[in-house]
Design an enzyme around this catalytic site. Sequence first.
Site, mmCIF file in Angstrom:
data_model
loop_
_atom_site.group_PDB
_atom_site.id
_atom_site.type_symbol
_atom_site.label_atom_id
_atom_site.label_comp_id
_atom_site.label_asym_id
_atom_site.label_seq_id
_atom_site.Cartn_x
_atom_site.Cartn_y
_atom_site.Cartn_z
ATOM 1 N N PRO A 23 3.293 -20.862 -8.926
ATOM 2 C CA PRO A 23 1.842 -21.066 -8.925
ATOM 3 C C PRO A 23 1.218 -20.516 -10.206
ATOM 4 O O PRO A 23 1.468 -19.376 -10.580
ATOM 5 C CB PRO A 23 1.381 -20.275 -7.695
ATOM 6 C CG PRO A 23 2.441 -19.237 -7.499
ATOM 7 C CD PRO A 23 3.722 -19.866 -7.936
ATOM 8 N N THR A 25 -2.608 -20.524 -12.231
ATOM 9 C CA THR A 25 -4.024 -20.876 -12.230
ATOM 10 C C THR A 25 -4.358 -21.714 -13.461
ATOM 11 O O THR A 25 -4.092 -21.297 -14.589
ATOM 12 C CB THR A 25 -4.886 -19.612 -12.206
ATOM 13 O OG1 THR A 25 -4.609 -18.889 -11.009
ATOM 14 C CG2 THR A 25 -6.367 -19.957 -12.250
ATOM 15 N N GLN A 100 -0.883 -22.499 -2.240
ATOM 16 C CA GLN A 100 -0.969 -21.042 -2.171
ATOM 17 C C GLN A 100 -2.410 -20.679 -1.791
ATOM 18 O O GLN A 100 -3.355 -21.029 -2.501
ATOM 19 C CB GLN A 100 -0.615 -20.391 -3.500
ATOM 20 C CG GLN A 100 -0.558 -18.870 -3.411
ATOM 21 C CD GLN A 100 -0.402 -18.210 -4.760
ATOM 22 O OE1 GLN A 100 -1.351 -18.156 -5.549
ATOM 23 N NE2 GLN A 100 0.779 -17.699 -5.041
ATOM 24 N N HIS A 162 -0.926 -15.613 -0.845
ATOM 25 C CA HIS A 162 -0.901 -14.825 -2.076
ATOM 26 C C HIS A 162 -1.114 -13.358 -1.708
ATOM 27 O O HIS A 162 -2.233 -12.910 -1.486
ATOM 28 C CB HIS A 162 -1.998 -15.301 -3.024
ATOM 29 C CG HIS A 162 -1.829 -14.816 -4.434
ATOM 30 N ND1 HIS A 162 -1.070 -13.723 -4.774
ATOM 31 C CD2 HIS A 162 -2.336 -15.286 -5.613
ATOM 32 C CE1 HIS A 162 -1.115 -13.537 -6.087
ATOM 33 N NE2 HIS A 162 -1.875 -14.481 -6.618
ATOM 34 N N TYR A 167 -4.628 -8.678 -5.605
ATOM 35 C CA TYR A 167 -5.635 -9.450 -4.879
ATOM 36 C C TYR A 167 -5.694 -8.960 -3.433
ATOM 37 O O TYR A 167 -5.012 -8.004 -3.059
ATOM 38 C CB TYR A 167 -5.344 -10.944 -5.016
ATOM 39 C CG TYR A 167 -5.434 -11.400 -6.458
ATOM 40 C CD1 TYR A 167 -6.641 -11.336 -7.155
ATOM 41 C CD2 TYR A 167 -4.310 -11.842 -7.154
ATOM 42 C CE1 TYR A 167 -6.732 -11.717 -8.483
ATOM 43 C CE2 TYR A 167 -4.388 -12.223 -8.484
ATOM 44 C CZ TYR A 167 -5.600 -12.154 -9.152
ATOM 45 O OH TYR A 167 -5.680 -12.520 -10.473
#
Length: 362
Positions: A23, A25, A100, A162, A167
């Site tokens: 993954p 961004t 995700q 995630h 996070y």
Amino acid sequence: MAGLGEPFTVGDLTVPNRIVMAPMTRMKSPGGVPGPDVAEYYARRAAHRVGLIVTEGTYIGREAAAAYDGVPHFHGEEALAGWSRVVASVHAAGGRIIPQLWHTGVQRPGTEPPAEGPSGIGLDGGPAGRAMSQQDIDDTVAAFARGAADAERLGFDGVELHGAHGYLIDDFLWRGTNRRSDRYGGDPASRARFAAEIVHAVRAAVSPGFPLFFRLSQWKVNRYDARIAESPDELEQLLTPLADAGVDAFHASTRRYWLPEFEGSALNLAGWARELTGKAAVTVGSVGLDRQYGEGEFVDGFTRPAGLAGIEGLVERLERDEFDLVAVGRPLLANPDWAVRALSGELAGAVPYDPSVLTTLV
């Protein structure tokens, strides 16, 4: 003994080989809606034999989850319609894909709504947002479960949570940001409770064979020395509740896959996750990149060129069952056909990574 080109089954999903698109961004979804270019971007990798695609992080349906413009949402009619088209395109190209699901936690910039996390503490130890109430926690758990149910309804092949990089889910796992004195804080099993509740809710919202991946890491954004676990025993206490709640595979994010996680063993983080839980494991971290380049900080990797390297050592570790799947990031951005090259032993002709590829969805 598993080779890179061997199929692998997790839950009801069988992938044709061990290569996973990591993954990453991209911020190419205006208004949070993935468009035709996003569908083509993922389908291009599927057509070039990536075994499993994990999408970029997508925001669950909670206001405080979102942080950056252009990141796709995983809620709302328009965004979900966009994802339905992505799934159709990837499947038409012969691929498999999972989203995700993401909540940015204490890293959310701005004040409205404020960032939310376990204790109102940021990655630097200073104040950041607000501590979540029990109602906040319950609502967030439900939002993750809705996202997973929508993923199955739209035809995705599984889902990933995630739980890494500082996070929200990771904020609860890490004692640096989790100072709670209730049942969500304290010892490793208590710090894992929030994540386990999400996993349990997701498991209840989807079919029994719908694969559930969980991404974890020791390091955080700009905190490369951070560790959720100082020993295999502590890692086991964190991961066992998640495995028991229904995680099928742990996606262990490291900056350099070749480095051992704990003293006294050559296993990396994915290897330890597999060893301690008996669940499938995905390794990731500068796969296919020059090792000298890998000595820099992680964030530098997306802002300067990187030399490519062979994967002979990685394949050897895969073949002795240290982990089950291999996630690849930047080389797949520069080379949509990287999987074909890796499977045919022709990586020498691949194009080195250059940050210019980030400007468009190639």
